[in-house]
Design an enzyme around this catalytic site. Structure first.
Site, PDB file in Angstrom:
ATOM      1  N   HIS A 123      -7.157   5.731   1.975  1.00 35.86           N
ATOM      2  CA  HIS A 123      -6.861   6.254   3.381  1.00 35.86           C
ATOM      3  C   HIS A 123      -5.539   5.711   3.610  1.00 35.86           C
ATOM      4  CE1 HIS A 123      -6.160   4.650   7.855  1.00 35.86           C
ATOM      5  NE2 HIS A 123      -6.380   6.253   7.614  1.00 35.86           N
ATOM      6  N   HIS A 169       3.524   5.151   7.235  1.00 36.79           N
ATOM      7  CA  HIS A 169       2.615   5.319   7.792  1.00 36.79           C
ATOM      8  C   HIS A 169       3.036   5.044   9.923  1.00 36.79           C
ATOM      9  CE1 HIS A 169      -0.921   3.875  10.505  1.00 36.79           C
ATOM     10  NE2 HIS A 169      -0.960   5.085  10.738  1.00 36.79           N
TER      11      HIS A 169
END
Length: 586
Positions: A123, A169
């Site tokens: 992830h 991100h």
């Protein structure tokens, strides 16, 4: 070995001998009962459970025909084949290279459809640390690939000039890295630890022109390594065997992302971003809330919303981007039961946060398992795990989720379970699901992880002794004034009925502790059980010091007396630290 000197009370010196490891009683008894080569053959076949070919291979090593492999262990002076000494047998049994607890080869059937396998999944694979302000880099991607991870996640965003693609991100302070740098590193290291397919999941936040640019980057960088599906969408995914040394792309088809943006704009205009679905359905919420990591993952393409309805949009993406997508991701519309419906003509990927999964398995557990028999379910950490911690993967695995996505930067107990699980099947990153997760009964019934089941198998674990700390640690690492006081914790992680931890007694002032203790673990679902092993050093005034750990898939354990190598907190194997243990199934 020599002896270590320790200062004691700053007044005088205590000396503690650091002895060589000695064979425990069971090894001595096995050796003396063997008496000759024929007896040794019986020991290897009966106690150790070795198949005939391995019996002969080990016998060749032990009786002098093993070449350099045994040279450092065997002490005999005669070059002729002969009955090994007790030290020879003990040296072999206590070698984690020659006598490991699990096999190192791929041995499962790899020809089933892709959805029949658990896949080692990362992830936010590009992050070097926490989820808020760490750097993005290709380095953690390389490390993950070197460990055998088979699913790499990249979050794609326009760069500051809107003319290229960054990986970062979104909505955080994480620093970006160029996408092309990540792709080049992926190509170089994709198959360094496993030749089975590598999946790249792309979180797409791009404009159509940048999507076309990504398509160009993917095809130019990966060339023939890139798998291009023959149909859109696919009815069934190929097997890992058929996809060996291929790179697979998984993301939302472009039209779906357009719909998501339009829905988001509408919600922005109405001031109601938090409610993207009616009450009772799945919804996207803020990244700081439990149910989401802030990504536009829950997108599902309806057949009536195909790209043909908007030829201009399809033309903008040059159609090249969409045709590269093998595993189509999507967002479910409406209720959870609708999201979990199986379409016989289409295989797709659904993503749920760990919290969404918990709710789904509580209310629709059977539907989740039926969905995963054909389709792909990806589970990811909730957005509040800003420190890159992880969640217990067992609920996801026991409901058939193939891609249980973990923060590989979060070196916690959960990641140790993940690392242990994927030591199975030779560490290739693919583990075949047990049959009970792939079959449906005559009335549509499926496996129920919460059901009260009878004991299927009992695992007996004996912890004999440990060694290697005196080689891998300084003499004062555990205690300034005396040798360490080690104990071992051993237990099971699995379904609730099977999960337990036990521990040995504390052995004081010994670098080579001998416990010689046995534990019994009744297992209702041994196919999903992991054996947890931790060594700790007792400290009366503080919390215990860490002495090593490992996690092993129970279904892969080799019976008999085995040398179990231990790892540090990050999962790196120590050079010398190991335990001598015995495993038996009854």
């Amino acid at each position: 070995m020599g002896s270590y000197a320790y200062k004691y009370c700053m007044c005088f010196t205590r000396k503690f001998r650091s002895p060589d490891a000695q064979p425990p009683p069971d090894v001595r008894a096995a050796y003396h009962s063997a008496s000759d080569v024929h007896g040794l053959r019986r020991f290897l076949a009966g106690v150790q459970g070795e198949p005939p070919a391995d019996v002969e291979r080990v016998l060749a090593m032990l009786t002098g025909g093993g070449g350099n492999e045994m040279a450092r262990l065997v002490t005999r002076s005669s070059p002729a084949p002969s009955m090994p000494t007790l030290d020879d047998l003990f040296g072999f049994l206590f070698s984690s290279d020659l006598n490991p607890p699990i096999a190192h080869q791929v041995h499962q059937d790899m020809s089933a459809p892709f959805s029949h396998y658990f896949v080692y999944t990362g992830h936010n694979s590009y992050l070097t640390g926490n989820q808020l302000n760490s750097d993005s880099s290709d380095v953690p991607i390389i490390k993950a690939l070197q460990r055998g991870v088979r699913v790499i996640e990249l979050d794609m965003w326009p760069n500051s000039s809107k003319n290229n693609v960054d990986i970062l991100h979104g909505g955080t302070l994480t620093a970006p890295v160029d996408m092309i740098k990540c792709l080049k590193s992926i190509k170089e290291y994709a198959f360094c630890a496993s030749t089975y397919p590598l999946v790249i999941t792309l979180e797409d936040h791009l404009t159509p022109d940048l999507q076309a640019k990504v398509a160009e980057m993917l095809t130019e960088t990966f060339g023939d390594l890139l798998f291009i599906p023959s149909s859109d969408p696919m009815k069934e995914l190929p097997s890992p065997e058929a996809l060996m040394k291929r790179i697979i792309i998984s993301t939302k088809p472009p039209q779906e992302y357009k719909e998501f943006l339009e829905a988001k704009d509408n919600q922005d205009a109405s001031g109601n971003i938090a409610n993207l679905a009616e009450e009772g359905g799945l919804r996207r919420i803020d990244s700081n809330a439990d149910e989401s990591d802030g990504k536009d993952e829950l997108d599902e393409q309806d057949e009536e919303d195909s790209d043909e309805d908007d030829p201009k949009f399809q033309q903008d993406t040059a159609c090249e981007y969409r045709k590269l997508i093998t595993i189509q991701a999507g967002k479910p519309k409406g209720h959870l039961s609708d999201a979990l419906k199986v379409d016989p003509d289409k295989v797709r990927r659904l993503s749920l946060s760990e919290t969404q999964l918990a709710k789904a398995t509580a209310s629709h557990g059977a539907d989740v398992i039926r969905f995963t028999q054909k389709n792909i379910l990806r589970v990811y950490p909730k957005g509040t795990r800003v420190s890159s911690s992880n969640y217990d993967p067992m609920n996801a695995w026991t409901h058939g989720a193939q891609m249980v996505a973990f923060n590989m930067q979060g070196h916690d107990k959960a990641l140790r379970l993940m690392q242990g699980f994927f030591r199975a099947n030779g560490g290739c990153g693919y583990v075949k699901k047990p049959d009970f997760l792939l079959t449906t009964g005559p009335n549509g019934e499926v496996f129920d992880p919460k059901a009260s089941l009878p004991v299927k198998k009992t695992l007996k674990v004996k912890v004999y002794m440990g060694d290697g700390w005196r080689m891998d640690f300084s003499k004062t690492h555990f205690d300034t004034f005396s040798p360490p006081d080690f104990y071992t914790r051993v237990g099971i992680a699995g379904v609730k009925a099977d999960s337990v931890m036990k521990k040995t007694r504390i052995i004081e002032d010994q670098w080579v502790p001998v416990w010689d203790e046995e534990f019994t673990f009744p297992l209702t679902v041994p196919e999903m059980a992991l054996l947890r092993i931790e060594v700790q050093e007792h400290d009366m005034s503080e919390k215990p010091d860490f002495g090593g750990q490992t996690c092993l898939p129970v279904w892969e354990l080799r019976q008999g007396i085995r040398a179990v190598p231990l790892h540090d907190r990050k999962g790196n194997r120590y050079k010398s630290v190991r335990l001598l243990m015995r495993f038996d199934f009854v």
